[in-house]
Design a protein around this motif. Structure first.
Motif, PDB file in Angstrom:
ATOM      1  N   ASN A   1      66.107  27.156  62.029  1.00  0.00           N
ATOM      2  CA  ASN A   1      66.573  28.367  61.368  1.00  0.00           C
ATOM      3  C   ASN A   1      65.580  28.766  60.272  1.00  0.00           C
ATOM      4  O   ASN A   1      64.553  28.097  60.087  1.00  0.00           O
ATOM      5  CB  ASN A   1      68.000  28.194  60.831  1.00  0.00           C
ATOM      6  CG  ASN A   1      68.097  27.135  59.736  1.00  0.00           C
ATOM      7  OD1 ASN A   1      67.140  26.865  59.007  1.00  0.00           O
ATOM      8  ND2 ASN A   1      69.271  26.527  59.605  1.00  0.00           N
TER       9      ASN A   1
ATOM     10  N   ASP B   1      68.645  33.267  63.699  1.00  0.00           N
ATOM     11  CA  ASP B   1      70.005  33.796  63.535  1.00  0.00           C
ATOM     12  C   ASP B   1      70.377  34.048  62.077  1.00  0.00           C
ATOM     13  O   ASP B   1      71.343  34.748  61.805  1.00  0.00           O
ATOM     14  CB  ASP B   1      71.024  32.820  64.131  1.00  0.00           C
ATOM     15  CG  ASP B   1      71.294  33.118  65.595  1.00  0.00           C
ATOM     16  OD1 ASP B   1      71.259  34.304  65.954  1.00  0.00           O
ATOM     17  OD2 ASP B   1      71.509  32.178  66.370  1.00  0.00           O
TER      18      ASP B   1
ATOM     19  N   GLU C   1      70.098  38.216  70.764  1.00  0.00           N
ATOM     20  CA  GLU C   1      70.987  37.989  71.905  1.00  0.00           C
ATOM     21  C   GLU C   1      70.286  38.229  73.235  1.00  0.00           C
ATOM     22  O   GLU C   1      70.501  37.511  74.206  1.00  0.00           O
ATOM     23  CB  GLU C   1      72.230  38.874  71.790  1.00  0.00           C
ATOM     24  CG  GLU C   1      73.216  38.415  70.731  1.00  0.00           C
ATOM     25  CD  GLU C   1      73.549  36.933  70.845  1.00  0.00           C
ATOM     26  OE1 GLU C   1      74.004  36.507  71.924  1.00  0.00           O
ATOM     27  OE2 GLU C   1      73.335  36.197  69.866  1.00  0.00           O
TER      28      GLU C   1
ATOM     29  N   SER D   1      68.656  40.982  65.956  1.00  0.00           N
ATOM     30  CA  SER D   1      69.531  40.410  66.985  1.00  0.00           C
ATOM     31  C   SER D   1      68.647  39.728  68.025  1.00  0.00           C
ATOM     32  O   SER D   1      67.687  40.324  68.524  1.00  0.00           O
ATOM     33  CB  SER D   1      70.359  41.505  67.661  1.00  0.00           C
ATOM     34  OG  SER D   1      70.976  40.989  68.826  1.00  0.00           O
TER      35      SER D   1
ATOM     36  N   ARG E   1      68.103  35.334  73.924  1.00  0.00           N
ATOM     37  CA  ARG E   1      68.944  34.155  74.176  1.00  0.00           C
ATOM     38  C   ARG E   1      69.486  34.152  75.603  1.00  0.00           C
ATOM     39  O   ARG E   1      69.627  33.095  76.218  1.00  0.00           O
ATOM     40  CB  ARG E   1      70.079  34.129  73.146  1.00  0.00           C
ATOM     41  CG  ARG E   1      70.951  32.900  73.228  1.00  0.00           C
ATOM     42  CD  ARG E   1      71.973  32.869  72.119  1.00  0.00           C
ATOM     43  NE  ARG E   1      71.440  32.262  70.918  1.00  0.00           N
ATOM     44  CZ  ARG E   1      71.457  32.831  69.710  1.00  0.00           C
ATOM     45  NH1 ARG E   1      71.952  34.032  69.549  1.00  0.00           N
ATOM     46  NH2 ARG E   1      70.964  32.190  68.679  1.00  0.00           N
TER      47      ARG E   1
ATOM     48  N   GLU F   1      66.024  29.628  72.802  1.00  0.00           N
ATOM     49  CA  GLU F   1      66.793  29.393  71.575  1.00  0.00           C
ATOM     50  C   GLU F   1      65.832  28.852  70.522  1.00  0.00           C
ATOM     51  O   GLU F   1      65.105  27.886  70.779  1.00  0.00           O
ATOM     52  CB  GLU F   1      67.883  28.361  71.849  1.00  0.00           C
ATOM     53  CG  GLU F   1      68.880  28.191  70.735  1.00  0.00           C
ATOM     54  CD  GLU F   1      69.991  29.230  70.777  1.00  0.00           C
ATOM     55  OE1 GLU F   1      70.418  29.646  69.689  1.00  0.00           O
ATOM     56  OE2 GLU F   1      70.409  29.626  71.867  1.00  0.00           O
TER      57      GLU F   1
END
Length: 319
Positions: free
Chosen positions: A301, A243, A289, A287, A292, A297
């Motif tokens: 990071n 992210d 998303e 992205s 996800r 997940e």
């Protein structure tokens, strides 16, 4: 499953092989060891559920032998070095596009049901939308490497729709971790080993990109593959990244700190507004998303992945 992993002795490939073997699959690896190493998969060589074929995928007969009996093909074999495109585009074409075409020519006449391909964030080029989603267009790679990956994606899509197998394509951020033998962290460690007082940094240091640890990558690939199997799409695309993002200068600071050094940073200035080299995408964050929504997940990071990778590579070198 009867699984073939091309490039399975390489960095990402060997971690994928570990996960597939630990899940009880029959795994065959095809690798010419130009970028990979037997050391990465040596712990499986005597296992009755594992087979290793050393061979170049330019050879149709070797590819045919490797594909025989497989239900699923994970195609990771490629030249992993983005920078080589400016020096040797012919080599990049052969080691990404030609071998993919050879594989597809065999898969189309086989019992393979699924082909999973590791593509790259470089297919997006200098995207105007960040984080960049899978449906971003037009795709305009700025490196030969990115162009070769996009060409391979197109071939896979065309063959899948025409010849009745299904394909899952992952566009990866910068993947890092144990066993990696190229990339900015690996380069920084080697440079500081040679000269602890100074670190040359390509570009202006403000290049900012997303990094994903290989452990999160493999879990993501296998998780999304299970999700894909239950759907009806012939071809689908997923970004895998983190992210956040991190600058090259921050990576240099983490590497130096973990090595207990305080070198002087020397920036080359780079090309085209501070890029590390011709074709270097200066800003990249994907992205995630879509991935996800399948329930995947990333655990780490970019900052955590970089620090963990530095520790892993330093630990490996000490042994």
């Amino acid at each position: 499953m009867e699984v073939l992993v091309t490039g399975g002795a390489g960095f990402i490939g060997s971690h994928l092989v570990d996960a597939l073997m630990e899940s009880g699959n029959e795994v065959r690896v095809l690798d010419d060891l130009s970028a990979g190493s037997l050391e990465n998969i040596k712990h499986w060589l005597e296992n009755e559920h594992f087979e290793f074929i050393k061979g170049n995928m330019r050879n149709h007969e070797i590819v045919r032998k490797a594909v025989e009996g497989a239900d699923v093909v994970f195609h990771l074999a490629a030249n992993p070095e983005v920078r080589i495109g400016s020096q040797s585009p012919d080599l990049l074409y052969e080691s990404n596009v030609t071998i993919t075409h050879n594989l597809l020519s065999t898969v189309k006449d086989s019992d393979v049901k699924f082909l999973i391909f590791t593509s790259s964030s470089t297919v997006y080029g200098d995207a105007d939308v960040i984080p960049t989603p899978e449906d971003y267009a037009p795709l305009e790679p700025i490196s030969v490497y990115g162009g070769a990956k996009l060409a391979a994606e197109a071939l896979i899509s065309g063959y899948a729709h025409t010849f009745g197998f299904r394909a899952l394509i992952f566009r990866l951020a910068n993947i890092i971790g144990e066993r990696s033998n190229h990339g900015v962290i690996y380069d920084f460690i080697n440079k500081l080993r040679k000269n602890p007082d100074e670190l040359e940094i390509l570009g202006d240091g403000t290049q900012r990109k997303s990094y994903l640890h290989v452990s999160d990558t493999v879990k993501g690939m296998l998780h999304i593959f299970e999700h894909f199997k239950k759907e009806s799409k012939i071809v689908d695309f997923y970004n895998l990244g983190s992210d956040d993002w991190i600058t090259v200068r921050e990576i240099a600071e983490i590497v130096s700190g973990e090595m207990g050094l305080k070198p002087e940073f020397r920036f080359t200035g780079g090309v085209d507004g501070g890029r590390g080299w011709k074709g270097d995408v200066k800003l990249m964050r994907l992205s995630i998303e879509k991935a996800r929504k399948t329930g995947w997940e990333p655990k780490l990071n970019s900052y955590e992945a970089v620090r963990k990778t530095v520790k892993e590579l330093l630990k490996t070198e000490r042994h």
